[in-house]
Motif scaffolding. Structure first.
Motif, mmCIF file in Angstrom:
data_model
loop_
_atom_site.group_PDB
_atom_site.id
_atom_site.type_symbol
_atom_site.label_atom_id
_atom_site.label_comp_id
_atom_site.label_asym_id
_atom_site.label_seq_id
_atom_site.Cartn_x
_atom_site.Cartn_y
_atom_site.Cartn_z
ATOM 1 N N LYS A 152 51.084 5.682 -21.784
ATOM 2 C CA LYS A 152 50.178 6.481 -22.618
ATOM 3 C C LYS A 152 48.905 6.816 -21.834
ATOM 4 N N VAL A 153 48.408 5.860 -21.073
ATOM 5 C CA VAL A 153 47.216 6.089 -20.245
ATOM 6 C C VAL A 153 47.523 7.119 -19.160
ATOM 7 N N ARG A 197 43.752 14.896 -17.664
ATOM 8 C CA ARG A 197 42.437 14.956 -17.021
ATOM 9 C C ARG A 197 42.540 15.542 -15.613
ATOM 10 N N LYS A 232 47.353 10.607 -20.459
ATOM 11 C CA LYS A 232 45.952 11.044 -20.568
ATOM 12 C C LYS A 232 45.375 11.362 -19.195
ATOM 13 N N ILE A 275 38.496 7.182 -19.710
ATOM 14 C CA ILE A 275 39.755 6.669 -20.266
ATOM 15 C C ILE A 275 39.777 5.144 -20.214
#
Length: 151
Positions: free
Chosen positions: A100-101, A108, A104, A30
């Motif tokens: 947004k990160v 994960r 993600k 990422i």
């Protein structure tokens, strides 16, 4: 009995090491390091604390956290705000970019946990989580006793 406890201690430490490696591999894809990812995930749950709080949560020295925050701030993922109660302190907050990160990262992490617990039934997963919480509570109590004893 002692040999069994050493074995359990080894298993805990070894599995922790492997889990951290797997986590670091997942988040690297990422574009963040493992420690940066852990900070972002903690910030998503506990925004607005001072840098000392996050350093303690990550078990790093304050200067180490400061450098990490510098890099994340330069990347537009963390915002420092003055603490209204202590002008010397900074509170940390996520930015729109880092949210947004974090989304993600959470995907994960969820996938990694599923892989780690592959082959365990739902009941076994619940039991495992309950037992880990009990072990964590015991270890936290030991840490607090040591802190109290050491002043």
């Amino acid at each position: 009995m002692r040999a069994r406890m050493i074995h359990i201690g080894y298993l805990l430490a070894d599995n922790s090491r492997l889990a951290r490696w797997a986590f670091d591999e997942q988040v690297r894809e990422i574009g963040v390091t493992g420690p940066q990812a852990r900070l972002l995930l903690i910030l998503s749950r506990r925004p607005g604390e001072n840098q000392g709080f996050y350093a303690e949560q990550l078990e790093v020295e304050p200067i180490t956290l400061c450098r990490m925050v510098d890099r994340l701030e330069e990347a537009g993922m963390v915002e420092r705000r003055r603490d209204p109660d202590d002008r010397r302190a900074w509170q940390l907050h996520l930015t729109a970019k880092s949210r947004k990160v974090v989304a993600k990262l959470q995907l994960r992490v969820d996938s990694l946990v599923d892989a780690m617990l592959s082959g365990l039934t739902s009941k076994e997963r619940e039991d495992f989580a309950r037992l880990l919480k009990a072990v964590g509570a015991n270890l936290s109590e030991l840490r607090e006793l040591a802190r109290t004893a050491n002043g």
